[in-house]
Design a protein around this motif. Structure first.
Motif, PDB file in Angstrom:
ATOM      1  N   THR A 254       7.879  -4.069  -5.555  1.00  0.00           N
ATOM      2  CA  THR A 254       7.472  -5.306  -4.878  1.00  0.00           C
ATOM      3  C   THR A 254       6.791  -4.998  -3.548  1.00  0.00           C
ATOM      4  OG1 THR A 254       9.307  -6.505  -5.895  1.00  0.00           O
ATOM      5  CG2 THR A 254       8.315  -7.505  -3.943  1.00  0.00           C
ATOM      6  N   LEU A 255       7.365  -4.083  -2.772  1.00  0.00           N
ATOM      7  CA  LEU A 255       6.775  -3.716  -1.481  1.00  0.00           C
ATOM      8  C   LEU A 255       5.412  -3.055  -1.667  1.00  0.00           C
ATOM      9  CD1 LEU A 255       9.961  -2.392   0.377  1.00  0.00           C
ATOM     10  CD2 LEU A 255       8.770  -4.559   0.768  1.00  0.00           C
ATOM     11  N   ASP A 256       5.267  -2.226  -2.708  1.00  0.00           N
ATOM     12  CA  ASP A 256       3.961  -1.610  -3.011  1.00  0.00           C
ATOM     13  C   ASP A 256       2.906  -2.676  -3.298  1.00  0.00           C
ATOM     14  OD1 ASP A 256       4.326   1.100  -2.596  1.00  0.00           O
ATOM     15  OD2 ASP A 256       4.994   1.484  -4.655  1.00  0.00           O
ATOM     16  N   LYS A 257       3.275  -3.706  -4.080  1.00  0.00           N
ATOM     17  CA  LYS A 257       2.343  -4.802  -4.370  1.00  0.00           C
ATOM     18  C   LYS A 257       1.959  -5.534  -3.089  1.00  0.00           C
ATOM     19  CE  LYS A 257       3.777  -5.678  -9.119  1.00  0.00           C
ATOM     20  NZ  LYS A 257       4.510  -6.581 -10.015  1.00  0.00           N
ATOM     21  N   ASP A 258       2.944  -5.788  -2.233  1.00  0.00           N
ATOM     22  CA  ASP A 258       2.673  -6.452  -0.948  1.00  0.00           C
ATOM     23  C   ASP A 258       1.722  -5.619  -0.100  1.00  0.00           C
ATOM     24  OD1 ASP A 258       4.404  -8.453  -1.742  1.00  0.00           O
ATOM     25  OD2 ASP A 258       6.049  -7.829  -0.421  1.00  0.00           O
ATOM     26  N   LEU A 259       1.943  -4.315  -0.076  1.00  0.00           N
ATOM     27  CA  LEU A 259       1.098  -3.405   0.694  1.00  0.00           C
ATOM     28  C   LEU A 259      -0.342  -3.425   0.165  1.00  0.00           C
ATOM     29  CD1 LEU A 259       1.304  -1.359   3.017  1.00  0.00           C
ATOM     30  CD2 LEU A 259       1.770   0.395   1.320  1.00  0.00           C
ATOM     31  N   GLN A 260      -0.493  -3.410  -1.152  1.00  0.00           N
ATOM     32  CA  GLN A 260      -1.829  -3.471  -1.752  1.00  0.00           C
ATOM     33  C   GLN A 260      -2.543  -4.779  -1.391  1.00  0.00           C
ATOM     34  OE1 GLN A 260      -1.255  -2.813  -5.942  1.00  0.00           O
ATOM     35  NE2 GLN A 260      -0.576  -0.699  -5.651  1.00  0.00           N
ATOM     36  N   THR A 261      -1.790  -5.864  -1.372  1.00  0.00           N
ATOM     37  CA  THR A 261      -2.368  -7.165  -1.000  1.00  0.00           C
ATOM     38  C   THR A 261      -2.832  -7.152   0.452  1.00  0.00           C
ATOM     39  OG1 THR A 261      -0.922  -8.282  -2.586  1.00  0.00           O
ATOM     40  CG2 THR A 261      -1.903  -9.648  -0.848  1.00  0.00           C
ATOM     41  N   ILE A 262      -2.022  -6.586   1.335  1.00  0.00           N
ATOM     42  CA  ILE A 262      -2.395  -6.501   2.749  1.00  0.00           C
ATOM     43  C   ILE A 262      -3.615  -5.608   2.922  1.00  0.00           C
ATOM     44  CG2 ILE A 262      -1.652  -5.632   5.008  1.00  0.00           C
ATOM     45  CD1 ILE A 262       1.186  -6.657   4.265  1.00  0.00           C
ATOM     46  N   ASP A 263      -3.620  -4.473   2.239  1.00  0.00           N
ATOM     47  CA  ASP A 263      -4.781  -3.573   2.312  1.00  0.00           C
ATOM     48  C   ASP A 263      -6.053  -4.284   1.860  1.00  0.00           C
ATOM     49  OD1 ASP A 263      -3.066  -1.614   3.183  1.00  0.00           O
ATOM     50  OD2 ASP A 263      -3.115  -0.435   1.320  1.00  0.00           O
TER      51      ASP A 263
ATOM     52  N   TYR B  83     -12.747  -0.434   7.435  1.00  0.00           N
ATOM     53  CA  TYR B  83     -11.500  -0.084   8.121  1.00  0.00           C
ATOM     54  C   TYR B  83     -10.792   1.041   7.380  1.00  0.00           C
ATOM     55  CZ  TYR B  83      -7.421  -0.565  11.066  1.00  0.00           C
ATOM     56  OH  TYR B  83      -6.430  -0.325  11.983  1.00  0.00           O
ATOM     57  N   ASP B  84     -10.355   2.058   8.131  1.00  0.00           N
ATOM     58  CA  ASP B  84      -9.670   3.211   7.545  1.00  0.00           C
ATOM     59  C   ASP B  84      -8.172   2.913   7.429  1.00  0.00           C
ATOM     60  OD1 ASP B  84      -8.825   5.691   6.669  1.00  0.00           O
ATOM     61  OD2 ASP B  84      -9.141   6.689   8.602  1.00  0.00           O
ATOM     62  N   ILE B  85      -7.751   2.484   6.257  1.00  0.00           N
ATOM     63  CA  ILE B  85      -6.340   2.133   6.001  1.00  0.00           C
ATOM     64  C   ILE B  85      -5.424   3.329   6.259  1.00  0.00           C
ATOM     65  CG2 ILE B  85      -4.701   1.368   4.223  1.00  0.00           C
ATOM     66  CD1 ILE B  85      -6.613  -0.858   4.899  1.00  0.00           C
ATOM     67  N   SER B  86      -5.903   4.530   5.966  1.00  0.00           N
ATOM     68  CA  SER B  86      -5.059   5.727   6.134  1.00  0.00           C
ATOM     69  C   SER B  86      -4.750   6.017   7.604  1.00  0.00           C
ATOM     70  CB  SER B  86      -5.724   6.942   5.483  1.00  0.00           C
ATOM     71  OG  SER B  86      -6.925   7.269   6.175  1.00  0.00           O
ATOM     72  N   SER B  87      -5.473   5.379   8.521  1.00  0.00           N
ATOM     73  CA  SER B  87      -5.215   5.615   9.946  1.00  0.00           C
ATOM     74  C   SER B  87      -4.015   4.811  10.445  1.00  0.00           C
ATOM     75  CB  SER B  87      -6.452   5.250  10.779  1.00  0.00           C
ATOM     76  OG  SER B  87      -6.656   3.840  10.775  1.00  0.00           O
ATOM     77  N   ILE B  88      -3.507   3.901   9.627  1.00  0.00           N
ATOM     78  CA  ILE B  88      -2.353   3.076  10.023  1.00  0.00           C
ATOM     79  C   ILE B  88      -1.080   3.893   9.837  1.00  0.00           C
ATOM     80  CG2 ILE B  88      -1.082   0.942   9.624  1.00  0.00           C
ATOM     81  CD1 ILE B  88      -3.670  -0.209   8.401  1.00  0.00           C
ATOM     82  N   LYS B  89      -0.422   4.163  10.942  1.00  0.00           N
ATOM     83  CA  LYS B  89       0.807   4.959  10.903  1.00  0.00           C
ATOM     84  C   LYS B  89       1.995   4.071  10.509  1.00  0.00           C
ATOM     85  CE  LYS B  89      -0.705   8.692  13.603  1.00  0.00           C
ATOM     86  NZ  LYS B  89      -1.858   8.975  12.821  1.00  0.00           N
ATOM     87  N   PRO B  90       2.859   4.562   9.632  1.00  0.00           N
ATOM     88  CA  PRO B  90       4.032   3.770   9.250  1.00  0.00           C
ATOM     89  C   PRO B  90       5.009   3.627  10.415  1.00  0.00           C
ATOM     90  CG  PRO B  90       3.979   5.870   8.065  1.00  0.00           C
ATOM     91  CD  PRO B  90       2.768   5.818   8.931  1.00  0.00           C
ATOM     92  N   VAL B  91       5.642   2.477  10.483  1.00  0.00           N
ATOM     93  CA  VAL B  91       6.673   2.225  11.482  1.00  0.00           C
ATOM     94  C   VAL B  91       8.011   2.255  10.754  1.00  0.00           C
ATOM     95  CG1 VAL B  91       7.619   0.543  13.100  1.00  0.00           C
ATOM     96  CG2 VAL B  91       5.137   0.816  12.886  1.00  0.00           C
ATOM     97  N   ILE B  92       8.868   3.170  11.170  1.00  0.00           N
ATOM     98  CA  ILE B  92      10.184   3.296  10.545  1.00  0.00           C
ATOM     99  C   ILE B  92      11.161   2.421  11.329  1.00  0.00           C
ATOM    100  CG2 ILE B  92      12.009   4.870   9.827  1.00  0.00           C
ATOM    101  CD1 ILE B  92       9.280   5.469   8.524  1.00  0.00           C
ATOM    102  N   LYS B  93      11.661   1.384  10.661  1.00  0.00           N
ATOM    103  CA  LYS B  93      12.630   0.502  11.301  1.00  0.00           C
ATOM    104  C   LYS B  93      14.025   0.981  10.906  1.00  0.00           C
ATOM    105  CE  LYS B  93      11.197  -3.382   9.529  1.00  0.00           C
ATOM    106  NZ  LYS B  93      11.024  -4.794   9.218  1.00  0.00           N
TER     107      LYS B  93
END
Length: 146
Positions: free
Chosen positions: A30-39, A49-59
Motif C-alpha cells: 500500500t505504501l509503495d502504491k502511495d509513493l508511486q502516486t506521489i512521484d 524533478y529528480d525523485i532520487s534526490s529526495i532523501k527518506p525521513v526515518i520517523k
C-alpha cells in the motif's frame, strides 16, 4: 518426543509472526502504491524533478507515550507541584506514575529526552518557563496566567 505444550506454544508463536509478516507486506504494498502516486504527481508539476534526490525521513515512534501524552503529563506534574522542579524530577515522577522501570541507561535516557522534548514544546507554546539551571538539569515551573 517433544512435549505437546512446547509444540503448541511454538505453533502459536509462529502463527502470530507469520500473521505479522503478511500484515506488514500488505502495508508495504500500500505504501509503495502511495509513493508511486506521489512521484507521478510531482512529475505532473515538474517533469524534470529528480525523485532520487529526495532523501527518506526515518520517523521513530516514541515507545513511552502516545502523541501529545508526554506534554499533558508534564503539565500535570508541574501544576501539582508547589515549587519549581527539575527535568529529572519530572521524569522520575512520570516514570513512577506509569510504573516504568528501565532495563538500561539508554532506555532511561530516551525517556528523559522525551520529557525534555515535551517541556520544550510547552515552553514554545508559552505554557511553562525555565526558572534556573542546576548543573545539567533545568528547573521548570508552570507559566503564571496574567
Amino acid at each position: 518426543m517433544a512435549d505437546t505444550h512446547v509444540i503448541s506454544a511454538l505453533v502459536k508463536n509462529r502463527a502470530e509472526l507469520r500473521g505479522d509478516i503478511i500484515h506488514y507486506k500488505q502495508l508495504i504494498a500500500t505504501l509503495d502504491k502511495d509513493l508511486q502516486t506521489i512521484d507521478a504527481t510531482i512529475k505532473i508539476f515538474d517533469v524534470d524533478y529528480d525523485i532520487s534526490s529526495i532523501k527518506p525521513v526515518i520517523k521513530s515512534r516514541n515507545r513511552f507515550f502516545n502523541n501529545g501524552e508526554a506534554k499533558v503529563l508534564v503539565l500535570e506534574v508541574l501544576k501539582n507541584s508547589e515549587v519549581p522542579i527539575s527535568t529529572d524530577k519530572i521524569a522520575d515522577i512520570i516514570a513512577i506514575k506509569r510504573n516504568l522501570s528501565f532495563e538500561n541507561k539508554t532506555d532511561k535516557s530516551n525517556f528523559q529526552k522525551s520529557i525534555l522534548l515535551a517541556l520544550n514544546t510547552c515552553l514554545s507554546n508559552n505554557l511553562v518557563e525555565k526558572v534556573s539551571k542546576d548543573g545539567l538539569s533545568i528547573i521548570w515551573k508552570i507559566k503564571e496566567l496574567n
